[in-house]
Motif scaffolding. Structure first.
Motif, PDB file in Angstrom:
ATOM      1  N   LEU A   6       0.820  -1.207   0.000  1.00 39.17           N
ATOM      2  CA  LEU A   6       0.000   0.000   0.000  1.00 39.17           C
ATOM      3  C   LEU A   6       0.858   1.263   0.000  1.00 39.17           C
ATOM      4  N   THR A   7       2.040   1.197   0.579  1.00 37.12           N
ATOM      5  CA  THR A   7       2.916   2.379   0.602  1.00 37.12           C
ATOM      6  C   THR A   7       3.312   2.829  -0.796  1.00 37.12           C
ATOM      7  N   ASP A   8       3.259   1.939  -1.782  1.00 31.47           N
ATOM      8  CA  ASP A   8       3.576   2.323  -3.157  1.00 31.47           C
ATOM      9  C   ASP A   8       2.494   3.202  -3.770  1.00 31.47           C
ATOM     10  N   LEU A   9       1.368   3.314  -3.110  1.00 35.43           N
ATOM     11  CA  LEU A   9       0.294   4.201  -3.567  1.00 35.43           C
ATOM     12  C   LEU A   9       0.249   5.495  -2.754  1.00 35.43           C
ATOM     13  N   SER A  10       1.312   5.766  -2.010  1.00 30.63           N
ATOM     14  CA  SER A  10       1.298   6.919  -1.113  1.00 30.63           C
ATOM     15  C   SER A  10       1.171   8.255  -1.841  1.00 30.63           C
ATOM     16  N   VAL A  11       1.727   8.378  -3.045  1.00 29.06           N
ATOM     17  CA  VAL A  11       1.656   9.657  -3.764  1.00 29.06           C
ATOM     18  C   VAL A  11       0.208  10.009  -4.130  1.00 29.06           C
ATOM     19  N   PRO A  12      -0.545   9.138  -4.826  1.00 30.81           N
ATOM     20  CA  PRO A  12      -1.926   9.518  -5.128  1.00 30.81           C
ATOM     21  C   PRO A  12      -2.816   9.592  -3.885  1.00 30.81           C
ATOM     22  N   LEU A  13      -2.533   8.775  -2.886  1.00 30.74           N
ATOM     23  CA  LEU A  13      -3.337   8.834  -1.664  1.00 30.74           C
ATOM     24  C   LEU A  13      -3.095  10.140  -0.905  1.00 30.74           C
ATOM     25  N   MET A  14      -1.858  10.628  -0.894  1.00 29.23           N
ATOM     26  CA  MET A  14      -1.574  11.914  -0.258  1.00 29.23           C
ATOM     27  C   MET A  14      -2.219  13.043  -1.058  1.00 29.23           C
ATOM     28  N   ALA A  15      -2.182  12.937  -2.382  1.00 26.77           N
ATOM     29  CA  ALA A  15      -2.835  13.945  -3.219  1.00 26.77           C
ATOM     30  C   ALA A  15      -4.340  13.969  -2.927  1.00 26.77           C
ATOM     31  N   LEU A  16      -4.939  12.808  -2.772  1.00 29.29           N
ATOM     32  CA  LEU A  16      -6.359  12.736  -2.449  1.00 29.29           C
ATOM     33  C   LEU A  16      -6.636  13.392  -1.099  1.00 29.29           C
ATOM     34  N   ARG A  17      -5.777  13.138  -0.146  1.00 30.61           N
ATOM     35  CA  ARG A  17      -5.947  13.756   1.179  1.00 30.61           C
ATOM     36  C   ARG A  17      -5.872  15.281   1.086  1.00 30.61           C
ATOM     37  N   LEU A  18      -4.916  15.783   0.310  1.00 25.11           N
ATOM     38  CA  LEU A  18      -4.793  17.232   0.132  1.00 25.11           C
ATOM     39  C   LEU A  18      -6.000  17.803  -0.614  1.00 25.11           C
ATOM     40  N   LEU A  19      -6.462  17.102  -1.638  1.00 23.10           N
ATOM     41  CA  LEU A  19      -7.657  17.551  -2.357  1.00 23.10           C
ATOM     42  C   LEU A  19      -8.853  17.634  -1.411  1.00 23.10           C
ATOM     43  N   GLY A  20      -8.965  16.646  -0.537  1.00 19.88           N
ATOM     44  CA  GLY A  20     -10.068  16.615   0.416  1.00 19.88           C
ATOM     45  C   GLY A  20     -10.039  17.770   1.388  1.00 19.88           C
TER      46      GLY A  20
END
Length: 113
Positions: A6-20
């Motif tokens: 799951l850590t390999d998806l950290s970039v889009p997941l962090m972007a989603l968090r910032l968008l939120g």
């Protein structure tokens, strides 16, 4: 089955968090993150026209000239897509809306063709 952690998806997941947090007031999109494209975040908008797509495109400062339009489903669905970057993630916005169907033209008696 994916072998990525799951850590390999950290970039889009962090972007989603910032968008939120930055754009919480905007219409909620359908969200997709996949290990197939581990640096991409997809936001899609279905039905209701393209208004939500345009609000997000503008908020993310994605150029209108970069938007691509096509039609699918035998001409019944219009699709807008645009790509960009946000917080290190490749963003893909996609909007789907029904294509208005034209009313058939009925010849009027005595009309000249």
């Amino acid at each position: 089955m994916s072998t990525l952690p799951l850590t390999d998806l950290s970039v889009p997941l962090m972007a989603l968090r910032l968008l939120g947090s930055e754009f919480a007031h905007l219409p909620a999109p359908c969200v997709s993150v996949t290990p197939i494209y581990p640096d991409r975040l997809e936001l899609s908008f279905h039905g209701g026209g393209f208004a939500a797509f345009e609000v997000w495109r503008d908020a993310l400062n994605l150029a209108p000239d970069d938007v691509v339009h096509h039609v699918q489903s035998d001409g019944r669905t219009g699709v807008l897509t645009v790509h960009g970057l946000f917080a290190g993630a490749r963003i893909e916005l996609a909007g789907y809306a029904p294509v208005p169907q034209l009313e058939p033209v009925v010849p009027v008696a005595g009309a000249v063709s």
